[in-house]
Write an enzyme that holds these catalytic residues in place. Sequence first.
Site, PDB file in Angstrom:
ATOM      1  N   LYS A 138       0.899  -1.273  -0.069  1.00 50.05           N
ATOM      2  CA  LYS A 138       0.037   0.096  -0.201  1.00 50.05           C
ATOM      3  C   LYS A 138       0.897   1.198   0.012  1.00 50.05           C
ATOM      4  O   LYS A 138       1.980   1.221   0.712  1.00 50.05           O
ATOM      5  CB  LYS A 138      -0.999  -0.040   1.224  1.00 50.05           C
ATOM      6  CG  LYS A 138      -1.963  -1.121   1.394  1.00 50.05           C
ATOM      7  CD  LYS A 138      -3.115  -0.836   0.403  1.00 50.05           C
ATOM      8  CE  LYS A 138      -4.032  -2.247   0.354  1.00 50.05           C
ATOM      9  NZ  LYS A 138      -5.121  -1.627  -0.462  1.00 50.05           N
ATOM     10  N   ASP A 167      -0.480  -0.204  -4.586  1.00 46.49           N
ATOM     11  CA  ASP A 167      -1.920   0.177  -4.515  1.00 46.49           C
ATOM     12  C   ASP A 167      -1.958   1.448  -3.435  1.00 46.49           C
ATOM     13  O   ASP A 167      -1.995   1.525  -2.207  1.00 46.49           O
ATOM     14  CB  ASP A 167      -2.784  -0.943  -3.604  1.00 46.49           C
ATOM     15  CG  ASP A 167      -4.361  -0.643  -3.834  1.00 46.49           C
ATOM     16  OD1 ASP A 167      -4.871  -1.749  -3.500  1.00 46.49           O
ATOM     17  OD2 ASP A 167      -4.737   0.328  -4.308  1.00 46.49           O
ATOM     18  N   GLU A 194      -1.971   0.398  -8.514  1.00 49.18           N
ATOM     19  CA  GLU A 194      -3.684   0.342  -8.530  1.00 49.18           C
ATOM     20  C   GLU A 194      -3.870   1.568  -7.995  1.00 49.18           C
ATOM     21  O   GLU A 194      -3.572   2.271  -7.039  1.00 49.18           O
ATOM     22  CB  GLU A 194      -3.750  -1.012  -7.463  1.00 49.18           C
ATOM     23  CG  GLU A 194      -5.177  -1.342  -7.433  1.00 49.18           C
ATOM     24  CD  GLU A 194      -5.032  -2.778  -6.663  1.00 49.18           C
ATOM     25  OE1 GLU A 194      -4.217  -3.567  -6.882  1.00 49.18           O
ATOM     26  OE2 GLU A 194      -6.012  -2.635  -5.789  1.00 49.18           O
ATOM     27  N   ASP A 219      -9.544   0.123  -9.309  1.00 55.11           N
ATOM     28  CA  ASP A 219     -10.074  -0.812  -8.238  1.00 55.11           C
ATOM     29  C   ASP A 219     -11.145  -0.034  -7.733  1.00 55.11           C
ATOM     30  O   ASP A 219     -12.234  -0.293  -8.065  1.00 55.11           O
ATOM     31  CB  ASP A 219      -8.855  -0.905  -7.134  1.00 55.11           C
ATOM     32  CG  ASP A 219      -9.560  -1.989  -6.087  1.00 55.11           C
ATOM     33  OD1 ASP A 219      -8.959  -2.201  -5.209  1.00 55.11           O
ATOM     34  OD2 ASP A 219     -10.680  -2.625  -6.308  1.00 55.11           O
ATOM     35  N   LYS A 243     -13.591  -7.080  -7.592  1.00 53.10           N
ATOM     36  CA  LYS A 243     -13.903  -7.656  -6.062  1.00 53.10           C
ATOM     37  C   LYS A 243     -15.165  -8.350  -6.481  1.00 53.10           C
ATOM     38  O   LYS A 243     -16.264  -7.661  -6.183  1.00 53.10           O
ATOM     39  CB  LYS A 243     -13.693  -6.512  -5.140  1.00 53.10           C
ATOM     40  CG  LYS A 243     -12.152  -6.124  -4.835  1.00 53.10           C
ATOM     41  CD  LYS A 243     -12.388  -5.116  -3.762  1.00 53.10           C
ATOM     42  CE  LYS A 243     -10.854  -4.914  -3.422  1.00 53.10           C
ATOM     43  NZ  LYS A 243      -9.857  -4.397  -4.348  1.00 53.10           N
TER      44      LYS A 243
HETATM   45  O1  164 Z   1      -6.448  -7.289  -3.979  1.00 52.77           O
HETATM   46  C1  164 Z   1      -5.420  -7.764  -3.120  1.00 52.77           C
HETATM   47  O2  164 Z   1      -4.384  -8.215  -3.682  1.00 52.77           O
HETATM   48  C2  164 Z   1      -6.031  -8.086  -1.867  1.00 52.77           C
HETATM   49  C3  164 Z   1      -7.114  -7.422  -1.314  1.00 52.77           C
HETATM   50  C4  164 Z   1      -6.907  -5.829  -1.009  1.00 52.77           C
HETATM   51  O3  164 Z   1      -5.805  -5.255  -1.254  1.00 52.77           O
HETATM   52  C5  164 Z   1      -8.048  -5.066  -0.651  1.00 52.77           C
HETATM   53  C6  164 Z   1      -9.085  -5.527  -0.292  1.00 52.77           C
HETATM   54  C7  164 Z   1     -10.253  -4.612   0.256  1.00 52.77           C
HETATM   55  C8  164 Z   1      -9.892  -3.412   0.457  1.00 52.77           C
HETATM   56  C9  164 Z   1      -8.859  -2.715   0.080  1.00 52.77           C
HETATM   57  O4  164 Z   1      -8.199  -2.336   1.247  1.00 52.77           O
HETATM   58  C10 164 Z   1      -7.815  -3.445  -0.711  1.00 52.77           C
HETATM   59  C11 164 Z   1      -7.676  -2.954  -1.920  1.00 52.77           C
HETATM   60  O5  164 Z   1      -7.600  -1.625  -2.276  1.00 52.77           O
HETATM   61  O6  164 Z   1      -7.261  -3.687  -2.837  1.00 52.77           O
HETATM   62 MG    MG Z   2      -7.019  -1.726  -4.429  1.00 49.15          MG
END
Ligand code: 164
Ligand code: MG
Length: 302
Positions: A138, A167, A194, A219, A243
Site C-alpha cells: 500500500k 496500491d 492500483e 479498483d 472484487k
Molecule cells: O487485492 C489484493 O491483493 C488483496 C485485497 C486488497 O488489497 C484490498 C481488499 C479490500 C480493500 C482494500 O483495502 C484492498 C484494495 O484496495 O485492493
Molecule cells: Mg485496491
Amino acid sequence: MTAYNLTFQPYRRRFRQPLQTHHGIWEVREGIIVKLVDELGNAGWGEIAPLPWFGSETLEDAIAFCRGLGEKIEVNDLKSIPSHLPACQFGLECAIPSVASNPNFPKARYSYLLPAGENALERWESLWQQGGRTFKWKIGIHSLQQEIPLFEKLARSLPEGAKIRLDANGGLNLEAAKTWLQGLDLSKKVEFIEQPLPPSELDAMVQLSGDFTTPIALDESVATLQQLEGCYEKGWRGIFIIKPAIAGSPQQLRQFCQQYGIDAVFSSVFETEIGRRAALNLAAELSNPNRAIGFGVNHWFD
Ligand SMILES: O=C(O)CCC(=O)C1=CC=C[C@@H](O)[C@@H]1C(=O)O
Ligand SMILES: [Mg+2]
C-alpha cells in the site's frame, strides 16, 4: 417457481493486525453468512461482505434487506435485488444450492498483501518461502519522501522473479502519481500501480496510462458492475481489479467479462471461506490467467 427458506447470520472477524490504507485503519471485517434451502432440502451458502468505502451497501443496509426478505423467498426475489445492494446480489445468488467445485490455485497464482510501511520488509520472506511470487504494498499513506525510499528498499530486497504491485487506494494527487510513475518506469520492477488517483479523476488516469509505461489498474473506480460498465464506456482499457463479492450479480459479472474480454485481476474483500470459494470459482473462469489473483490475504487473520 422454486422457493427457498432463507436464514442469515452476521459475523465479525478481527484482523491479526489493523489494515492500513489511504482510506484509514480497518480492524474488523464484518459480514453476513446466508443459507438457502430449497423444497427438496438442498442447502446452499453465500456471503454478504460489504465494503461501503468502495461503494457497496453498508452492513446495516444488508441486514435490513435480509430481514425484509423474510424466511420464504422465491427465485424472482433473488433476481430483483436492487443494484445499490451489490454485496447482497453476490451473497444471495451464490447461496442458491448448486454443485460448486473447489477452486485450486497454486500459491504462485496469488498476490500477497504486505503490511503498509516498513513492516513489509519483514513480512515478504515467509510468504516467499510459502510459494508467493507476487506482492502488493500500500502507498498513499505516508509522504512520498518516506514511501519512495522504502519501496526502493523493498524492491532491492525481493529476489529475482518477484513481482510487486503498488496500491494507492486513490490517495495520490496528480503530481505525486507522476513522480511515482516516472520512477517506476525506470525501475521496471512493478507489475502495476492500483488506483493512483480517486475515482473522480478517471480522465487523468486515462492520460497517465498513455504517458507512462507502468500499467495502471482501476479498483475503487470499478468496484460495482455499474461503475465497471461506466469506466469501460468512458474508454478505460487498462487493468480492472474485480472484487466479485461487492461487484453484484455473478451472472451479470460473468456476462460482462466474457463479452468485453477485459484485463481482469480478481481480488478479495477479506471475506470468509464461504465468499472466498465463490469468488475464486469466478476468478478461475474470468481473471487474466497471466496475472496473480488478489487472494493472498489469509495471513491477515488468525
Ligand atoms: O487485492 C489484493 O491483493 C488483496 C485485497 C486488497 O488489497 C484490498 C481488499 C479490500 C480493500 C482494500 O483495502 C484492498 C484494495 O484496495 O485492493
Ligand atoms: Mg485496491
